[in-house]
Design an enzyme around this catalytic site. Structure first.
Site, PDB file in Angstrom:
ATOM      1  N   GLU A 122       2.653  40.130 -13.279  1.00  0.00           N
ATOM      2  CA  GLU A 122       3.504  40.672 -14.406  1.00  0.00           C
ATOM      3  C   GLU A 122       4.996  40.504 -14.005  1.00  0.00           C
ATOM      4  OE1 GLU A 122       2.596  41.781 -17.155  1.00  0.00           O
ATOM      5  OE2 GLU A 122       0.457  41.403 -16.970  1.00  0.00           O
TER       6      GLU A 122
ATOM      7  N   GLU B 278       4.931  36.804 -22.705  1.00  0.00           N
ATOM      8  CA  GLU B 278       3.322  36.369 -23.005  1.00  0.00           C
ATOM      9  C   GLU B 278       3.096  34.580 -22.597  1.00  0.00           C
ATOM     10  OE1 GLU B 278       1.319  38.457 -22.763  1.00  0.00           O
ATOM     11  OE2 GLU B 278       2.573  40.035 -23.124  1.00  0.00           O
TER      12      GLU B 278
END
Length: 284
Positions: free
Chosen positions: A213, A146
């Protein structure tokens, strides 16, 4: 510091294509309403304001939808919040993030986590379910993932892409409606055409989202020096999300570390690559 030439090139390509869409919209407005300075100013201010509103509102809506609360600085019950804060500070130092993001905790109904905001003003939300599920080294990989999104500034291109997709859809819809007979049939056909136009732009944005991602996974493995822990975390998160509904739904799904799996067609419209491919990349 990990270099991501592939990501940078894709972001440059994304920005260029999105600029073409934006220029086409501006050209349509100029041809329709005139090319005066006032029209130019209105288009620029309107588009910037629209993107800014989406950015601010999207962040607020995501946090509110999951009931996120500030993470305490000290341990509470079975949750060692102090250790999470400490790990975040260490990761930020290694990544070159000068301002530690705001840490929040939420009960999402599933094990998940997400980041919102930009570098210098970011927020990371961790679900209690993911803290219950993962070993600490696996949770640290999630934190690093994150933080990588914030560090890579890839949220900005996603917000820009979604905003331009929305504007393209709106302009196509109303261009058809105002250019036709302005009846019920033209209104509904305009809505359909606007939706199709927005979908075309979003297909491109989703492809960029899937690539970011992979980059965040790679960063997490690099900075924690433990790709296997990151791979195990994805395996457990995927299993923990089976047959469960996440609090917040589509509002936060695109932001989370896990966005679900699906068939070939569904993957085309997904913000996340298949989990098994992410795991394979980490273990290779």
């Amino acid at each position: 510091m990990v270099g991501h030439n592939g990501l940078k090139l894709r972001m440059m390509l994304a920005g260029s294509i999105l600029f073409v869409f934006y220029a086409a919209l501006a050209g349509f407005v100029f041809l329709t309403f005139g090319t005066g300075t006032a029209v130019l100013a209105a288009v620029l201010l309107g588009s910037v304001g629209f993107v800014g509103f989406q950015y601010k509102f999207g962040k607020w809506a995501a946090l509110r939808s999951v009931g996120a609360e500030d993470m305490p600085e000290q341990a509470e019950g079975r949750y060692d919040y102090a250790r999470i804060h400490q790990s975040t500070e260490q990761l930020c130092s290694e990544m070159g993030i000068d301002t530690k993001p705001r840490l929040m905790v939420a009960e999402m109904g599933v094990p998940n986590a997400f980041a919102v905001g930009r570098k210098g003003a970011g927020t990371v939300v961790i679900s209690k379910e993911i803290m219950d599920l993962l070993e600490y080294e696996e949770l640290e990989g999630v934190l690093a993932h994150e933080l990588a999104h914030i560090n890579n500034r890839d949220v900005v291109i996603m917000v820009l892409g979604q905003s331009i997709a929305s504007m393209v859809g709106i302009v196509v819809q109303w261009a058809f409606i105002l250019g036709g007979e302005r009846n019920i049939a033209s209104y509904f056909l305009g809505m359909i055409l606007g939706t199709i136009a927005q979908m075309i732009v979003m297909l491109f944005v989703m492809a960029i989202s899937r690539y970011r991602e992979y980059v965040a996974d790679s960063d997490a493995a690099e900075y924690t020096r433990n790709p296997e822990a990151m791979a195990r975390a994805l395996e457990k998160i995927s299993s923990g999300n089976q047959n469960k509904e996440m609090k917040g739904g589509e509002t936060v799904n695109a932001l989370c570390i896990f966005g679900g799996n699906g068939g070939t067609i569904q993957q085309l419209f997904s913000t996340h690559p298949p989990t098994e491919k992410r795991i394979e990349a980490l273990r290779s």
